[in-house]
Design an enzyme around this catalytic site. Structure first.
Site, PDB file in Angstrom:
ATOM      1  N   HIS A 213     -20.316  13.830 -26.337  1.00 56.19           N
ATOM      2  CA  HIS A 213     -20.078  12.867 -27.423  1.00 56.19           C
ATOM      3  C   HIS A 213     -20.042  11.413 -26.953  1.00 56.19           C
ATOM      4  CE1 HIS A 213     -16.214  13.930 -25.729  1.00 56.19           C
ATOM      5  NE2 HIS A 213     -15.696  12.839 -26.246  1.00 56.19           N
TER       6      HIS A 213
ATOM      7  N   ALA B  93       0.535  13.269 -23.101  1.00 57.01           N
ATOM      8  CA  ALA B  93       0.147  11.900 -23.471  1.00 57.01           C
ATOM      9  C   ALA B  93       1.027  11.310 -24.569  1.00 57.01           C
ATOM     10  CB  ALA B  93      -1.318  11.886 -23.895  1.00 57.01           C
TER      11      ALA B  93
ATOM     12  N   LYS C 241      -1.272   6.193 -23.527  1.00 58.98           N
ATOM     13  CA  LYS C 241      -0.723   6.502 -24.844  1.00 58.98           C
ATOM     14  C   LYS C 241       0.762   6.123 -24.852  1.00 58.98           C
ATOM     15  CE  LYS C 241      -4.663   8.930 -24.858  1.00 58.98           C
ATOM     16  NZ  LYS C 241      -5.078  10.012 -23.963  1.00 58.98           N
TER      17      LYS C 241
ATOM     18  N   ASP D  55       0.593  18.827 -21.279  1.00 54.31           N
ATOM     19  CA  ASP D  55      -0.294  17.662 -21.330  1.00 54.31           C
ATOM     20  C   ASP D  55       0.437  16.693 -22.251  1.00 54.31           C
ATOM     21  OD1 ASP D  55      -2.220  15.806 -21.772  1.00 54.31           O
ATOM     22  OD2 ASP D  55      -3.799  17.204 -22.353  1.00 54.31           O
TER      23      ASP D  55
ATOM     24  N   TYR E  23       0.844  -1.208   0.000  1.00 55.18           N
ATOM     25  CA  TYR E  23       0.000   0.000   0.000  1.00 55.18           C
ATOM     26  C   TYR E  23       0.872   1.248   0.000  1.00 55.18           C
ATOM     27  CZ  TYR E  23      -3.900   3.093   1.075  1.00 55.18           C
ATOM     28  OH  TYR E  23      -4.852   4.070   1.017  1.00 55.18           O
TER      29      TYR E  23
ATOM     30  N   PHE F  92      -7.220  19.209 -25.012  1.00 54.33           N
ATOM     31  CA  PHE F  92      -7.912  17.930 -25.183  1.00 54.33           C
ATOM     32  C   PHE F  92      -9.281  18.012 -24.491  1.00 54.33           C
ATOM     33  CE2 PHE F  92      -8.617  13.429 -23.874  1.00 54.33           C
ATOM     34  CZ  PHE F  92      -8.794  12.931 -25.150  1.00 54.33           C
ATOM     35  N   ASP F  93     -10.225  17.158 -24.913  1.00 57.39           N
ATOM     36  CA  ASP F  93     -11.599  17.318 -24.406  1.00 57.39           C
ATOM     37  C   ASP F  93     -11.733  17.106 -22.899  1.00 57.39           C
ATOM     38  OD1 ASP F  93     -11.110  14.642 -24.894  1.00 57.39           O
ATOM     39  OD2 ASP F  93     -13.147  14.157 -25.471  1.00 57.39           O
TER      40      ASP F  93
END
Ligand SMILES: *Cc1c(COP(=O)(O)O)cnc(C)c1O
Length: 458
Positions: free
Chosen positions: A450, A217, A258, A215, A72, A124-125
């Site tokens: 979407h 990815a 990704k 960001d 843990y 990004f969304d």
């Protein structure tokens, strides 16, 4: 003769996929309310919905799975992951999260408040969703060239510094908690950001004392494009380039699904100790304790290996060559696609493909549905459905581009799959004159509609 290019791997485990009939697909898409997210994966032959979490792990990653430490607190797998991230990025503080949007949630919980604005290249969304959820605004400062599909520009993910300056002049320093640069820029078509541009954003940030977060990815794919397209980087190792890229940021959010080459996971990393301390509280509250944050020890172990594999030229070359092979093939058929090709996907220009279908009837979605009906291929609309409604007026936002993204999972499909995909598009293209009407919305959610939208053909 010159030996052709071939993949630097062979296949050890196979998963069966099945073709279906046009009649079956017609029924299935109707049952899915014309939303491709609602199809069962068994109803899809080639799944290009996303390259997120859909890649194949290597035998080294599967071996690492067996050695994961599930403690843990203080998991050895976390300590190794943190070392890998420190080595690759230079960021000292690492918070593991269950995926990329969770890293955004943790970061924004401690940095973003109502009324703030976050400029950057196209967000990004999920990033935009997390910003707008806090009644803040994402400001798109991408260069204008990004929306011209017929125009060649090697770095269509670049930030327009004049637009950044404009955002600063309009809103003032106090309203801007950070600049976000997405590498590569998913929303404009997997387009890279040049090192020169990252440096310019850094100068802006230092001048005005505004932090910069990447960001990240597809940071490794971005490094590949810098190596192959930007002057002065051809001779550099991918990891040298990665290290330089991150030297121009204060921190990063990462979707490990990704360029982490794993099926689930993410993290947040940064230099600033105070920020790390405050983000830690949210990490514990939302994700889990600091040494696992919603990931199993074995997943962190596989991620350490994945990050190292993803930052080799050999992997990136095969990855991006496959995407570009598909792009070249579509181009040869005369199909309108975005150029230069992105790193992870080919983007089909739906407005040019189906000029008769008005944007009010969701041109991109209409094309995505046709590709499914024709060949059982599942792509995804990157257009009006994704752009969602303006949070103030609740009117549809019509982006300049209506695209269908064909995202290629990493190390999953072969060249004959690429040929099949190209043939499917060619068949739809040949009958494009007969596609004149689109869809209307029956039901939609207030955020990120979407994913769950329900549609009806017109
Ligand atoms: C996928 C992605 C995210 C969100 O990550 P998830 O792991 O899907 O939550 C954020 N930004 C970019 C650029 C992405 O591609």
């Amino acid at each position: 003769m010159e030996l052709p290019y071939a993949e630097p791997y062979k296949i050890k485990t196979v998963e069966s996929i099945h073709r279906s009939t046009p009649e079956q697909r017609k029924q299935w898409i109707r049952e899915a309310r014309y939303n491709l997210f609602y199809l069962d994966s068994d109803q899809v032959y080639i799944d290009l919905l996303t390259d997120s979490g859909t890649g194949s792990m290597s035998q080294k990653q599967w071996s690492a799975i067996m050695s994961g430490d599930e403690a843990y607190a203080g998991s050895r797998s976390f300590i190794e992951l943190r070392e890998t991230i420190r080595e690759l990025t230079g960021f000292q503080h690492v918070l593991p999260t269950h995926q990329g949007r969770a890293a955004e949630n943790v970061l924004f919980s401690t940095t973003v408040k109502a009324g703030d604005v976050l400029p950057g290249n196209a967000h990004f969304d999920t990033t935009k969703g997390h910003i707008e959820f806090r009644n803040a605004r994402a400001i798109d400062c991408t260069i204008d060239e990004a929306s011209r599909t017929d125009l060649y520009h090697p770095f269509k993910g670049n930030v327009d510094i004049a637009k950044l300056e404009q955002a600063l002049a309009t809103y003032g320093r106090d309203k801007i908690p950070m600049v976000i640069v997405t590498i590569t820029c998913n929303s404009t078509g997997g387009q890279p950001v040049s090192m020169e541009n990252l440096k310019q954003v850094r100068e802006f940030s230092l001048q005005h004392n505004i932090p910069v977060f990447f960001d990240s990815a597809r940071f490794a794919e971005n490094a590949y494009f810098i190596k192959t397209r930007e002057e002065g980087y051809a001779g550099k190792e991918i990891r040298e380039i990665v290290r330089e890229m991150f030297s121009y940021a204060d921190g990063m959010t990462m979707s490990s699904k990704k360029d982490g080459l794993v099926n689930i996971g993410g993290f947040l990393a940064m230099h600033d100790h105070e920020l790390y301390r405050s983000a830690s509280h949210f990490n514990i509250m939302f994700e889990g304790f600091l040494s696992y944050g919603g990931m199993a020890g074995r997943d962190m172990a596989a991620l350490s290996v994945g990050l190292m594999e993803a930052t080799t030229f050999e992997f990136l070359e095969s990855r991006i060559r496959q995407v570009h092979y598909l792009g070249e093939k579509l181009k040869a058929y005369g199909i309108p696609i975005q150029e230069p090709f992105g790193g992870h996907a080919i983007f089909v220009d739906a407005k040019k493909f189906l000029p008769e279908v008005p944007k009010e009837e969701y041109t991109g979605q209409t094309l995505a549905i046709e590709l499914y009906l024709e060949g059982g291929i599942r792509g995804v609309e990157i257009g009006t459905l994704l752009a969602d409604r303006d949070p103030d007026t609740r009117e549809n936002r019509y982006p300049e581009l209506e695209l269908v993204r064909l995202a290629i999972p990493r190390r999953v499909y072969t060249r004959s799959h690429m040929d099949y995909i190209a043939a499917t598009l060619k068949n739809v293209y040949d009958r494009r004159d007969r596609i004149t009407r689109g869809y209307r919305i029956l039901d939609e959610a207030p955020f990120m509609r979407h994913f769950t939208v329900e549609l009806q053909p017109l």
